[in-house]
Design an enzyme around this catalytic site. Structure first.
Site: not given
Ligand code: NAG
Ligand code: NAG
Ligand code: NAG
Ligand code: NAG
Ligand code: NAG
Ligand code: NAG
Ligand code: NAG
Ligand code: NAG
Ligand code: NAG
Length: 796
Positions: A498-499, A493, A611
């Site tokens: 961070f991942g 997606l 963020d």
């Protein structure tokens, strides 16, 4: 001046007093050592404006020492000494100035119940005077600059002109703040207060000393950011902020000679300014609106701004303390005197009230349930005895398992409301049940009781089974299950610093989004602790964490899947098949502000998101904003800021303090939010300059400062189809949010109030960092700006 001229006669008086001890002479303005004030004796200020003595509020039988305006027919009390400790007989009680300089109130038993807690340097060297500005002071008899104690340092509910203050006592490290009376007949401090933070300059209204519900915004030197009109208030002059080694304080003077005015925090929890006209005090200015006072109508109360009385109780409820309620103190709220849960279906029903909204995030003991229809929501509530009401709105079911707060009834044409269903007894059935139980008990029929107990137990069990998973408990997933749900992490997606996020479907066919974290160096125990904290945070404008997985080095977070993806998809991508109209955009602005406000202020430990950008604002089926990825900053610890400042594209949202290395506060999120608003308004990324090289936020700030219309700044795709007052408000808020100094940025709570049109907002100054984008500096800065926005990307 008056003191100097009276000095000689003062000594005469002193001798007189020493000889005869206790007489207070009529018309005097002072109490000298050893003298007492008792019964109906009073002292008055020199020109007769103020009077001090015992008074009794309204029909109360209690007596207090207070200061009031002498001119008003009804005593307008501006200061009370013994707020919490009344006396019942003023003739047997006395206010006394002791030889050591301490001023104390002794009750009928000669017990000291209030004292100024102050002592003079020498015995018999002090006196107490009531001044024409309403200040009551003990000071050295000879040296008028040697102040021992003064009532202006301990105000009650009034902030008086000519020296009255609100602020901070730096020596005692105590706030100088105001609290209203509990009600018209009780001067004890209520739950509301007006305070200035030790290091701040805004006046804030608080509930229970801790929860802020209104603010003036910061002091600009002339007025307050969110109360700009105070600069034009003709009744006051010299409003100023004074800070020195002893204290920081706000003071003001009257603006028109002989026209009395004063500010006070009223029992209504509002800040009010009064003017004295035709023998009475008339309210001249009031903030905020009554229904914007937190929990003003208490539990199970409804506030209606448009009709008096403002507070009423929900159906079948009545005021908990009717005496207080009648006196205008509604904070005790309402109770239901004899409600017994109908036990099981069909016994209770609901009373529906239209046009209701919650004026604050804190709506009481509510939580969302994952059900599809109004009917299911209703029966979920019915099946739980502790459920007091529900709302089903926009596909969301929210039920209350206890107290309901901040319920506000809107005008019938106001579209912001929804229907609130309060649980009530089906008429008659309540009484029957109780009669049955009584009969059972009297007859010694324990069997019947046992049966009732069994039914209740059964219901309890059902409830647990039913609500499981919806109450915020996190699921611990197995890696292999998640792998299966996501078809081996095949449907990506999105990807961030961070991942990576994958789509998946649980066996119960619920859609999920799985975030596979990287850069994690943290131990398992700490990870679990942090994750469970994040899991407890639930709000309609936050993406809900369902569970997590932790196996070896693997760390996965499982979230609700958001059907409409991220705001970034719809705002900037050419191929988005959905067009966000202005209404949807404004709704997203408000939703995001709500989510952030909740993170900053309403959940137990304040969370700074760190963020905020369009990629992290997700949209559900109805395009409601849900803030995602909150708590990551905490979860990832130090690694977070290193990664964050180097992710491509993030930098344009970061507050200057990230770069300068100062401590990060919630105001850093406010900065990012401001930048987000600009992008929602313009429909393009801020860092993509406009065709003629202009920087959008700078252009907006410049237009606002010149008083020009900003409607033409709107995303051209909208073709001008927008509410112009909303556009202006959004532009102003955005500019306030990106101020250089974090102190000048509004808190999210205020942002929300402004967007909702509850609070007004002034013209924002052009932030310093934008000034380079305006006028002749423009091109030079643009080169620099291209570097600052994305430099880090290139070296990472
Ligand atoms: C004060 O009380 C005394 C009696 O205790 C009375 O004679 C006097 O008139 C009162 N004064 C005022 C101003 O009410
Ligand atoms: C004084 O108080 C009484 C009763 O509380 C009220 O009826 C009256 O209007 C008040 N008078 C003034 C001038 O405020
Ligand atoms: C005076 O105050 C003390 C301490 O609060 C209290 O115990 C005493 O009952 C009071 N006396 C009277 C007559 O109210
Ligand atoms: C005086 O000291 C007592 C006990 O520390 C305290 O309860 C009271 O509030 C103080 N009085 C004032 C006027 O500060
Ligand atoms: C203060 O005055 C009292 C009488 O009111 C007297 O007994 C005492 O001695 C005086 N103290 C001093 C230090 O003058
Ligand atoms: C207020 O600010 C000063 C310096 O800016 C700082 O030393 C002090 O700790 C701050 N106090 C509080 C209560 O934040
Ligand atoms: C006010 O705050 C205190 C703790 O700070 C808490 O114990 C108390 O219950 C609160 N009262 C209300 C009415 O919220
Ligand atoms: C601060 O307080 C001290 C002691 O009361 C006093 O001497 C001094 O003048 C005060 N300073 C200011 C700036 O008010
Ligand atoms: C009394 O003195 C105060 C403060 O100096 C002033 O504002 C007020 O107008 C005076 N009132 C009268 C009746 O002279």
């Amino acid at each position: 001046m008056f003191l100097e001229s009276k000095k000689t006669s003062l000594y005469g008086l002193l001798i007189f007093v020493l000889l005869f001890e206790t007489c207070i002479c009529e018309g005097t303005d002072l109490i000298t050592t050893g003298q007492t004030l008792s019964g109906n004796e009073t002292i008055s200020s020199a020109n007769g404006t103020f009077e001090l003595g015992f008074f009794t509020p309204g029909k109360s039988r209690n007596y207090y020492i207070g200061i009031w305006y002498k001119n008003s027919a009804n005593k307008t009390v501006v200061w009370v000494a013994n707020r919490n400790h009344p006396v019942s007989n003023p003739y047997n009680s006395e206010l006394k100035l002791f030889p050591n300089g301490n001023l104390a109130l002794l009750n009928e038993s000669r017990i000291q119940i209030w004292s100024s807690n102050s002592t003079a340097e020498k015995d018999n060297s002090s006196l107490a005077i009531l001044f024409d500005n309403g200040n009551f002071m003990t000071r050295d008899t000879q040296d008028s600059s040697n102040i021992i104690w003064q009532s202006f340092d301990y105000p009650t509910d009034n902030w008086l002109p000519g020296g009255g203050k609100v602020g901070y006592n730096k020596i005692k490290k105590e706030k100088i703040y105001l609290t209203p009376w509990k009600n018209a007949e009780n001067p004890a401090p209520s739950i509301f207060s007006l305070e200035v933070e030790p290091n701040g300059t805004s006046h804030n209204l608080f509930y229970n000393r801790t929860i802020q519900y209104w603010s003036t915004g910061d002091w600009t030197g002339k007025s307050f950011v969110l109360v700009p009109e105070i600069d034009r208030n003709p009744l006051i002059s010299n409003l100023q902020y004074i800070t020195n080694v002893n204290e920081s304080k706000f003071t003001y003077d009257i603006g028109i000679p002989k026209v009395l005015t004063r500010f006070m925090i009223d029992t209504t929890g509002q800040l009010k300014q009064f003017i004295f006209r035709d023998g009475q005090w008339i309210s001249y200015w009031t903030r905020p609106d009554q229904c914007e006072v937190l929990k003003y109508c208490g539990a199970f109360g409804i506030c209606n701004q448009l009709k008096a009385p403002f507070c009423t109780c929900l159906k079948e409820y009545e005021p908990k303390v009717s005496k207080n309620w009648a006196l205008g103190d509604h904070t005790d709220g309402c109770i239901r005197p004899s409600f017994r849960c109908g036990v099981g279906k069909g016994k209770d029903k609901f009373y529906s009230i239209k046009n209701m909204r919650f004026s604050f995030q804190d709506a009481g003991d509510s939580h969302s349930l994952d059900v599809e229809s109004d009917k299911e929501c209703k029966s979920a509530c019915l099946s739980d005895c502790s459920c007091t009401g529900y709302v089903f709105n926009g596909g969301k079911c929210v039920v209350w398992n206890g107290e309901v707060y901040n319920l506000q009834e809107l005008a019938s044409d106001d579209s912001r409301g929804s229907v609130f269903h309060v649980r009530i007894t089906k008429s008659g059935s309540d009484r029957k049940t109780s009669v049955w139980i009584v009969v059972g008990a009297i007859g010694g029929s324990f069997i019947l009781l046992g049966m009732v107990a069994m039914v209740i137990l059964q219901l309890r069990k059902q409830k647990v089974g039913r609500y499981n998973g919806a109450e915020g408990d996190l699921t611990l997933f197995k890696y292999k299950d998640i792998s299966k749900s996501t078809k081996d992490f095949s449907e990506k997606l999105g990807e961030g610093g961070f991942g990576t996020v994958f789509r998946g479907t649980l066996p119960n066919s619920r859609d999920i989004a799985v975030k596979r974290l990287k850069n994690l160096k943290q131990g398992e125990k700490q990870f679990r602790t942090e994750v469970s904290t994040i899991g407890q945070i639930q709000h309609i404008n936050l993406v809900r964490l369902q569970g997590f997985c932790i196996e070896g080095e693997k760390r996965l977070l499982v979230f609700d899947y958001m059907k409409n993806g991220s705001l970034e998809n719809h705002l900037f991508r050419q191929n988005s098949d959905v067009f966000l109209d202005w209404k949807a955009r404004y709704n997203i602005m408000i939703g995001t502000a709500r989510g952030l406000n909740y993170l900053h202020e309403k959940c137990r430990d304040c969370i700074i998101h760190c963020d905020i950008k369009p990629d992290n604002i997700l949209l559900d089926e109805e395009f409601n904003a849900k803030v995602g990825d909150f708590g990551l900053a905490k979860l990832l610890g130090r690694e977070f800021s290193r990664v964050l400042t180097t992710i491509r594209g993030t930098r344009g949202y970061l507050a200057p303090e990230w770069i300068s290395g100062e401590a990060i506060t919630a105001k850093a999120d406010v900065f990012s939010y401001g930048n987000l608003l600009f992008e929602i308004i313009s429909g393009r990324r801020n860092r993509d300059l406009l065709d003629d090289g202009d920087y959008f936020p700078a252009l907006v700030a410049e237009k606002l400062s010149k008083g020009e219309d900003v409607l033409n700044m709107l995303d051209q795709k909208l073709e001008g189809d927008a509410d112009s007052s909303e556009v202006t408000r959004a532009c102003k808020v955005a500019c306030w949010c990106i101020q250089d100094d974090e102190k000048n940025r509004p808190a999210m709570g205020l942002v929300l109030q402004i967007l909702e049109g509850i609070s007004e907002v002034g013209i924002p100054p052009i932030p310093r960092f934008l000034q380079g984008f305006i006028g002749d500096n423009k091109f030079q800065t643009i080169v620099y700006q291209h570097q600052t926005f994305d430099t880090t990307t290139y070296n990472s």
